[in-house]
Scaffold this motif. Structure first.
Motif, PDB file in Angstrom:
ATOM      1  N   GLY A 244      10.416  12.677  -8.602  1.00 46.66           N
ATOM      2  CA  GLY A 244       9.174  11.933  -8.404  1.00 46.66           C
ATOM      3  C   GLY A 244       9.371  10.512  -7.936  1.00 46.66           C
ATOM      4  N   PRO A 245      10.273   9.745  -8.584  1.00 43.01           N
ATOM      5  CA  PRO A 245      10.460   8.347  -8.175  1.00 43.01           C
ATOM      6  C   PRO A 245      11.248   8.161  -6.880  1.00 43.01           C
ATOM      7  N   THR A 246      11.916   9.202  -6.364  1.00 42.94           N
ATOM      8  CA  THR A 246      12.789   9.010  -5.202  1.00 42.94           C
ATOM      9  C   THR A 246      12.097   8.367  -4.004  1.00 42.94           C
ATOM     10  N   PRO A 247      10.899   8.834  -3.562  1.00 42.45           N
ATOM     11  CA  PRO A 247      10.263   8.145  -2.437  1.00 42.45           C
ATOM     12  C   PRO A 247       9.974   6.675  -2.724  1.00 42.45           C
ATOM     13  N   LEU A 248       9.549   6.369  -3.960  1.00 40.35           N
ATOM     14  CA  LEU A 248       9.274   4.977  -4.344  1.00 40.35           C
ATOM     15  C   LEU A 248      10.569   4.170  -4.376  1.00 40.35           C
ATOM     16  N   ILE A 249      11.621   4.748  -4.983  1.00 38.16           N
ATOM     17  CA  ILE A 249      12.923   4.071  -5.023  1.00 38.16           C
ATOM     18  C   ILE A 249      13.434   3.828  -3.609  1.00 38.16           C
ATOM     19  N   ALA A 250      13.332   4.846  -2.762  1.00 40.74           N
ATOM     20  CA  ALA A 250      13.822   4.723  -1.391  1.00 40.74           C
ATOM     21  C   ALA A 250      13.067   3.645  -0.625  1.00 40.74           C
TER      22      ALA A 250
ATOM     23  N   VAL B  18       3.712   9.512 -10.241  1.00 38.35           N
ATOM     24  CA  VAL B  18       2.956   9.735 -11.477  1.00 38.35           C
ATOM     25  C   VAL B  18       2.883  11.212 -11.840  1.00 38.35           C
ATOM     26  N   GLY B  19       2.711  12.068 -10.828  1.00 38.52           N
ATOM     27  CA  GLY B  19       2.620  13.497 -11.096  1.00 38.52           C
ATOM     28  C   GLY B  19       3.833  14.037 -11.824  1.00 38.52           C
TER      29      GLY B  19
ATOM     30  N   GLY C 293       0.826  -1.216   0.000  1.00 40.36           N
ATOM     31  CA  GLY C 293       0.000   0.000   0.000  1.00 40.36           C
ATOM     32  C   GLY C 293       0.854   1.257   0.000  1.00 40.36           C
ATOM     33  N   VAL C 294       1.938   1.239   0.786  1.00 39.16           N
ATOM     34  CA  VAL C 294       2.856   2.385   0.805  1.00 39.16           C
ATOM     35  C   VAL C 294       3.517   2.553  -0.551  1.00 39.16           C
ATOM     36  N   LEU C 295       3.952   1.431  -1.157  1.00 40.22           N
ATOM     37  CA  LEU C 295       4.584   1.510  -2.476  1.00 40.22           C
ATOM     38  C   LEU C 295       3.608   2.035  -3.525  1.00 40.22           C
ATOM     39  N   ALA C 296       2.335   1.596  -3.462  1.00 42.73           N
ATOM     40  CA  ALA C 296       1.327   2.075  -4.411  1.00 42.73           C
ATOM     41  C   ALA C 296       1.070   3.565  -4.221  1.00 42.73           C
ATOM     42  N   ALA C 297       1.028   4.012  -2.964  1.00 39.11           N
ATOM     43  CA  ALA C 297       0.811   5.435  -2.692  1.00 39.11           C
ATOM     44  C   ALA C 297       1.969   6.273  -3.210  1.00 39.11           C
ATOM     45  N   PHE C 298       3.206   5.794  -3.013  1.00 42.58           N
ATOM     46  CA  PHE C 298       4.367   6.519  -3.529  1.00 42.58           C
ATOM     47  C   PHE C 298       4.425   6.451  -5.060  1.00 42.58           C
ATOM     48  N   ALA C 299       3.873   5.389  -5.639  1.00 42.25           N
ATOM     49  CA  ALA C 299       3.823   5.302  -7.104  1.00 42.25           C
ATOM     50  C   ALA C 299       2.908   6.386  -7.666  1.00 42.25           C
TER      51      ALA C 299
END
Length: 438
Positions: A393-399, A70-71, A60-66
């Motif tokens: 944008g991807p940094t939180p997801l990558i992290a 997207v923005g 769920g966290v990964l989906a939210a960061f995805a």
């Protein structure tokens, strides 16, 4: 009227216009980063539960960061379109458009039905709002920096262009504070209606910024550049075409130079809260307090280090900030892992006050000096927003993914931050930093 009187009046008018430009730029930037930090803070704490309730906590966290990332895919498109407007028709209409798109998208985000109400349509609408928000934000900070740079005296360009970057932290702080206030509510109230309030508050900020920008004058430097362009109309070309034809090297190294800044900014503003709460096990309130207090140091650090950049050179301060964060990456996560509000606050304060302060304080002058007025807006937008797609944008997801891959250890994400900062240092050292003239 004597020549001295006329000069005094002209100087006073110039200062007044500079003040209006700084106000117009900073208020809009506060909204941009309030909107983005708001969603970043909500991603790992609330959005996952409201829009992706059927997934596991980690998924769920990964989906939210995805959806956060997207923005950023819309930002370069918005940057291309809006910076073309800014370079062709003026800074003012471009900056009014950016603020309108961002403000409306954020308010509508606060009105969205959740997954419980409309099922899969909820995350689809959330992604759509993020795309609109990203399109508008694609030229916001670039336009704000250009606006201020073209009013500011050259000897103080870093200081004044650092102010919109400092305003990013005001937006982050306001967003974090708004979540800190509602975090004291019972979870059923928070997930029921209270989460919407911070998003709806953006509407009031939008109205203030719209009013200020509506009454803004065009920059004298832009007007003069357009007058010269009109005199040689047969040579005129699209700003974006001129940019890539005449300054491809500047775009490339401008793009690379933003890497460390973006990675650092989004680890501190978006990922750190999720890490402290979901990985370290701190409470939501403790994490919000650390981020809020820590961001105050960046608000002070940016103008102070921007003033230093005016004295010793923006390239030196820019590279120095990246070098600091490269060595501070592991200590930062060590402080988070202490499971202490004090240590976490100190870590964020140092990351913002020195690392972010130096890179954000010097970045405006560094980038605006790379491009001439006639396509400066496009140059900044392309340098910043293309990097935003791949890094910011991807940094939180990558992290989050790197922490999950390392079984909750921060080793990989600290290495990622170090690599991004190394790219910034390399880019700043490789490009010959010089002022350009029309």
């Amino acid at each position: 009227m004597t020549t001295t009187d006329a000069s005094t009046l002209a100087a006073a008018a110039g200062k007044a216009n500079l003040g209006k430009a700084v106000m117009a730029a900073t208020v809009g930037t506060v909204i941009e980063w309030y909107d983005y930090a708001l969603y970043g803070a909500a991603s790992g704490v609330i959005i996952n539960k409201l829009f992706f309730p059927n997934l596991s906590p980690t998924a769920g966290v990964l989906a939210a960061f995805a959806t956060f990332a997207v923005g950023y895919f819309a930002r370069p498109v918005g940057g291309i379109v809006i910076s073309h407007i800014g370079d062709t028709f003026g800074r003012k209409p471009a900056l009014i458009l950016t603020i309108t798109l961002m403000g409306l998208a954020t308010v509508l985000m606060g009105l969205l039905p959740t997954y419980e109400s409309i099922g899969l349509a909820a995350p689809v609408l959330l992604v759509l709002m993020r795309l609109i928000q990203g399109f508008g934000a694609g030229a916001e900070l670039a336009g704000a920096i250009v606006l201020v740079a073209e009013y500011a005296p050259p000897s103080k360009r870093a200081f004044y262009t650092g102010l919109p970057n400092a305003a990013t932290l005001v937006g982050i702080m306001l967003a974090t504070l708004s979540f800190l206030v509602i975090s004291y509510l019972p979870e059923e109230v928070l997930l029921g209606w209270a989460w919407r309030v911070p998003f709806l508050i953006s509407g009031a900020l939008f109205l203030v910024a719209f009013y200020i920008r509506k009454h803004l004058d065009e920059t004298p430097e832009y007007v003069a550049a357009m007058a010269r362009a009109e005199a040689r109309r047969h040579e005129q070309r699209a700003p974006l075409g001129e940019l890539f034809r005449n300054s491809p090297r500047e775009v490339l190294f401008g793009f690379l130079s933003v890497t460390g800044h973006n990675a650092n900014a989004y680890i501190l503003s978006a990922f750190s809260l999720s890490y402290m709460i979901n990985t370290v096990g701190m409470s939501r309130t403790e994490g919000l307090v650390a981020v809020t207090i820590g961001s105050l140091f960046g608000i002070v650090g940016v103008p102070v280090l921007g003033a230093l950049a005016d004295r010793i050179g923006s390239a030196k301060v820019y590279a120095g900030g990246a070098l600091f964060m490269m060595f501070f990456a592991y200590p930062l996560f060590w402080m988070f892992d202490k499971h202490s509000v004090l240590w976490s606050t100190v870590g964020i304060a140092l990351g913002y006050g020195i690392g972010f302060g130096a890179m954000a304080g010097a970045q405006g002058a560094f980038l605006t000096n790379l491009f001439p007025t006639r396509y400066r807006f496009s140059g900044l937008a392309m340098s910043r927003e293309l990097n935003g797609v791949l890094v910011a944008g991807p940094t939180p997801l990558i992290a989050a993914s790197l922490v999950a891959a390392a079984d909750g250890k921060p080793t990989l994400v600290a290495g990622y931050l170090m690599a991004c900062c190394a790219l910034t240092i390399l880019a700043v050292l490789l490009i010959k930093h010089r002022s350009v003239h029309d």
